[in-house]
Design an enzyme around this catalytic site. Structure first.
Site: not given
Ligand code: GRF
Length: 189
Positions: A13, A61, A103, A105
């Site tokens: 979203s 990774k 980011n 959060h």
């Protein structure tokens, strides 16, 4: 115009909010580590290219981050926006995009880092939580904070109501803050 890659693992979203907002950058790529994620459909509908990978098919990774970096370079990406990407960024990608990864959060960091921040806040019984936008470093939600917005937790608050109100804030706050970063301070390329 700067070119952004959005990294997401699930619903997306926030990805959609970035796509439909008046962003002062072009979203050039979706990076997704989960082939079943709904965000892939959102990208395809928006005509945005996706790089979808399955982490366990790589030896490490470092190996999958090298593949990501190759795609980011092919797409001339300047800046990375994490939006529900459920993985820590490793040293390979951090070094390649130093200071250029942000980011979002769903808590007032440093409170409630990591998974299920909304559940953690409800469990703790605090009266206030919020949303934090921060630069990404090697830790779990530990990088330098760019902006925070708080939200009251009501007496009769349910998980659904709080999650909904937090998402509502995120969808406006993330594009706004990214635009400020892109214009006021500039983004290193
Ligand atoms: C958001 O709450 C964001 O803060 C967190 O993950 C969630 C992603 O939601 N990092 P969506 O996939 O954008 O709907």
């Amino acid at each position: 115009m700067k070119r952004i890659a959005v990294f997401a693992s699930g619903n997306g979203s926030n990805f959609e909010a970035l796509v439909t907002s008046n962003l002062k950058a072009e979203i050039g790529l979706l990076v997704c580590d989960n082939p079943d994620a709904y965000v892939i459909e959102r990208a395809s509908k928006a005509g945005i290219e996706s790089f979808v990978f399955i982490p366990k098919t790589f030896s490490s990774k470092e190996a999958f981050e090298e593949s990501i970096i190759e795609r980011l370079r092919d797409a001339s990406i300047d800046f990375i926006v994490l939006a529900g990407y459920m993985r820590l960024i490793g040293p390979t990608l951090l070094q390649a995009f130093e200071g250029r990864i942000v980011n979002i959060h769903p808590s007032l960091l440093p409170a409630f880092p990591g998974k299920d921040a909304v559940g953690q806040a409800l469990q703790a019984g605090v009266k206030e939580t919020g949303v934090t936008i921060h630069y990404v470093d090697a830790g779990m939600d530990t990088g330098p904070i760019i902006a925070r917005q708080s939200i009251e937790i009501y007496e009769n608050e349910t998980r659904e109501s709080l999650e909904g109100r937090i998402h509502h804030i995120e969808h406006r706050f993330y594009p706004e803050t990214i635009n400020q970063l892109l214009t006021a301070r500039g983004v290193k390329s």
